[in-house]
Design a protein around this motif. Sequence first.
Motif, PDB file in Angstrom:
ATOM      1  N   HIS A   1       0.843  -5.708  -8.050  1.00 34.91           N
ATOM      2  CA  HIS A   1       1.800  -4.642  -8.324  1.00 34.91           C
ATOM      3  C   HIS A   1       2.947  -5.200  -9.151  1.00 34.91           C
ATOM      4  O   HIS A   1       3.020  -6.393  -9.422  1.00 34.91           O
ATOM      5  CB  HIS A   1       2.330  -4.035  -7.019  1.00 34.91           C
ATOM      6  CG  HIS A   1       3.161  -4.988  -6.204  1.00 34.91           C
ATOM      7  ND1 HIS A   1       4.532  -5.057  -6.280  1.00 34.91           N
ATOM      8  CD2 HIS A   1       2.800  -5.935  -5.300  1.00 34.91           C
ATOM      9  CE1 HIS A   1       4.992  -5.982  -5.451  1.00 34.91           C
ATOM     10  NE2 HIS A   1       3.949  -6.543  -4.843  1.00 34.91           N
TER      11      HIS A   1
ATOM     12  N   ARG B   1      -3.944  -6.197  -4.103  1.00 33.32           N
ATOM     13  CA  ARG B   1      -2.526  -6.335  -3.759  1.00 33.32           C
ATOM     14  C   ARG B   1      -1.589  -6.482  -4.959  1.00 33.32           C
ATOM     15  O   ARG B   1      -0.381  -6.630  -4.783  1.00 33.32           O
ATOM     16  CB  ARG B   1      -2.359  -7.540  -2.825  1.00 33.32           C
ATOM     17  CG  ARG B   1      -3.199  -7.412  -1.553  1.00 33.32           C
ATOM     18  CD  ARG B   1      -3.200  -8.699  -0.747  1.00 33.32           C
ATOM     19  NE  ARG B   1      -4.153  -8.608   0.352  1.00 33.32           N
ATOM     20  CZ  ARG B   1      -4.468  -9.608   1.159  1.00 33.32           C
ATOM     21  NH1 ARG B   1      -3.894 -10.789   0.981  1.00 33.32           N
ATOM     22  NH2 ARG B   1      -5.342  -9.443   2.125  1.00 33.32           N
TER      23      ARG B   1
ATOM     24  N   GLY C   1       3.041  -3.735   1.746  1.00 36.18           N
ATOM     25  CA  GLY C   1       2.123  -2.984   0.891  1.00 36.18           C
ATOM     26  C   GLY C   1       2.602  -1.586   0.587  1.00 36.18           C
ATOM     27  O   GLY C   1       2.185  -0.979  -0.398  1.00 36.18           O
TER      28      GLY C   1
ATOM     29  N   LEU D   1      -5.370  -3.602   2.369  1.00 40.47           N
ATOM     30  CA  LEU D   1      -5.102  -3.301   0.970  1.00 40.47           C
ATOM     31  C   LEU D   1      -6.033  -4.148   0.115  1.00 40.47           C
ATOM     32  O   LEU D   1      -5.840  -5.352  -0.032  1.00 40.47           O
ATOM     33  CB  LEU D   1      -3.636  -3.601   0.632  1.00 40.47           C
ATOM     34  CG  LEU D   1      -3.193  -3.428  -0.826  1.00 40.47           C
ATOM     35  CD1 LEU D   1      -3.542  -2.047  -1.351  1.00 40.47           C
ATOM     36  CD2 LEU D   1      -1.692  -3.685  -0.949  1.00 40.47           C
TER      37      LEU D   1
ATOM     38  N   TRP E   1      -4.579   3.029  -2.132  1.00 43.30           N
ATOM     39  CA  TRP E   1      -5.799   2.283  -2.428  1.00 43.30           C
ATOM     40  C   TRP E   1      -6.972   2.843  -1.628  1.00 43.30           C
ATOM     41  O   TRP E   1      -8.075   3.053  -2.164  1.00 43.30           O
ATOM     42  CB  TRP E   1      -5.601   0.807  -2.109  1.00 43.30           C
ATOM     43  CG  TRP E   1      -6.864  -0.012  -2.221  1.00 43.30           C
ATOM     44  CD1 TRP E   1      -7.672  -0.430  -1.218  1.00 43.30           C
ATOM     45  CD2 TRP E   1      -7.457  -0.474  -3.446  1.00 43.30           C
ATOM     46  NE1 TRP E   1      -8.734  -1.140  -1.720  1.00 43.30           N
ATOM     47  CE2 TRP E   1      -8.625  -1.179  -3.086  1.00 43.30           C
ATOM     48  CE3 TRP E   1      -7.107  -0.372  -4.788  1.00 43.30           C
ATOM     49  CZ2 TRP E   1      -9.456  -1.776  -4.030  1.00 43.30           C
ATOM     50  CZ3 TRP E   1      -7.937  -0.960  -5.737  1.00 43.30           C
ATOM     51  CH2 TRP E   1      -9.090  -1.656  -5.344  1.00 43.30           C
TER      52      TRP E   1
ATOM     53  N   ASN F   1       1.137  -8.671  -2.860  1.00 43.86           N
ATOM     54  CA  ASN F   1       1.356  -8.778  -1.415  1.00 43.86           C
ATOM     55  C   ASN F   1       0.738  -7.578  -0.722  1.00 43.86           C
ATOM     56  O   ASN F   1       0.320  -6.618  -1.352  1.00 43.86           O
ATOM     57  CB  ASN F   1       2.853  -8.886  -1.077  1.00 43.86           C
ATOM     58  CG  ASN F   1       3.603  -7.594  -1.352  1.00 43.86           C
ATOM     59  OD1 ASN F   1       3.124  -6.701  -2.041  1.00 43.86           O
ATOM     60  ND2 ASN F   1       4.812  -7.493  -0.820  1.00 43.86           N
ATOM     61  N   GLY F   2       0.671  -7.661   0.597  1.00 38.50           N
ATOM     62  CA  GLY F   2       0.127  -6.563   1.369  1.00 38.50           C
ATOM     63  C   GLY F   2      -0.846  -7.046   2.428  1.00 38.50           C
ATOM     64  O   GLY F   2      -1.255  -8.211   2.426  1.00 38.50           O
TER      65      GLY F   2
ATOM     66  N   ARG G   1       1.085   1.608  -1.416  1.00 38.43           N
ATOM     67  CA  ARG G   1      -0.125   1.110  -2.070  1.00 38.43           C
ATOM     68  C   ARG G   1      -1.313   0.997  -1.119  1.00 38.43           C
ATOM     69  O   ARG G   1      -2.466   1.101  -1.545  1.00 38.43           O
ATOM     70  CB  ARG G   1       0.176  -0.241  -2.730  1.00 38.43           C
ATOM     71  CG  ARG G   1       1.167  -0.142  -3.879  1.00 38.43           C
ATOM     72  CD  ARG G   1       1.504  -1.500  -4.482  1.00 38.43           C
ATOM     73  NE  ARG G   1       2.360  -2.319  -3.630  1.00 38.43           N
ATOM     74  CZ  ARG G   1       2.002  -3.451  -3.052  1.00 38.43           C
ATOM     75  NH1 ARG G   1       0.774  -3.932  -3.246  1.00 38.43           N
ATOM     76  NH2 ARG G   1       2.851  -4.132  -2.304  1.00 38.43           N
ATOM     77  N   VAL G   2      -1.035   0.793   0.167  1.00 38.90           N
ATOM     78  CA  VAL G   2      -2.114   0.653   1.145  1.00 38.90           C
ATOM     79  C   VAL G   2      -2.914   1.950   1.245  1.00 38.90           C
ATOM     80  O   VAL G   2      -4.139   1.975   1.042  1.00 38.90           O
ATOM     81  CB  VAL G   2      -1.557   0.259   2.527  1.00 38.90           C
ATOM     82  CG1 VAL G   2      -2.694   0.169   3.550  1.00 38.90           C
ATOM     83  CG2 VAL G   2      -0.801  -1.053   2.449  1.00 38.90           C
TER      84      VAL G   2
ATOM     85  N   GLY H   1       7.080  -2.506  -0.978  1.00 41.03           N
ATOM     86  CA  GLY H   1       6.688  -2.165   0.381  1.00 41.03           C
ATOM     87  C   GLY H   1       7.598  -2.749   1.435  1.00 41.03           C
ATOM     88  O   GLY H   1       7.139  -3.295   2.437  1.00 41.03           O
TER      89      GLY H   1
END
Length: 235
Positions: free
Chosen positions: A89, A87, A54, A84, A61, A79-80, A57-58, A49
């Motif tokens: 990944h 987090r 993120g 999110l 999700w 992370n994120g 993925r944000v 990201g």
Amino acid sequence: MKHLLTRLIALVALTAGAALPTTITATAAHAETAAAVRVMPLGDSITDGFNVPGGYRVDLWQKLVGGGYSIDFVGSMANGPGSLGDRDHEGHSGWTIAQIDSNITNWLRTHNPQTILLHIGTNDMYGGNPGGAPSRLSTLIDRITTQAPEAHLFVATIVPLSFADSTVRTFNAAIRPIVQAKADAGKRVHLVDMYSALTTADLADGVHPNARGYSKMATTWYDALRSVPGSISAP
């Protein structure tokens, strides 16, 4: 000159993490259930990201939760933003196909994903042998399907690069027959056309997507997951 500077900044961002060991950042705060499908977002800085914490993925999700799916993102990285909910990944900034291949066996054994979202190859486009990237990707796919034969592996074409479009197109064109051959052999491998989902206007720096680009990636992943029974719901 401005274009060259932008390109150099993008290259630095992509390669900055290449020599660093895998680290675990903030622990993800999320609720997991026994029925949750373990999904591994796998790739480089675009999975991590870069530019937008993120990344895809944000929104992915949020779409999954909104769709009523029980999902557990898995991986050694985390992370994120607060939006999110999970987090975890396996996105590593600056990494190439070969680097992912060198580590994938341990990650699969540790996290046992049921579904894998693979977007990798962008950094290979800068190296001395971009023409060998399809072969390296095929080897990675074989390693994943051998180690985790029951997992659904979604292989994406990579998003556009503003200054290497021809190279990207050549690589992406080679991905389709590779994935088709694996699927014909009975592997749970699925092609995701990510390249067509974005344009260079969806890039923040000529390499990494901006917020709109990551949102488009999320939608593309979500649609692909929903099209394959069992990939995001309990068997």
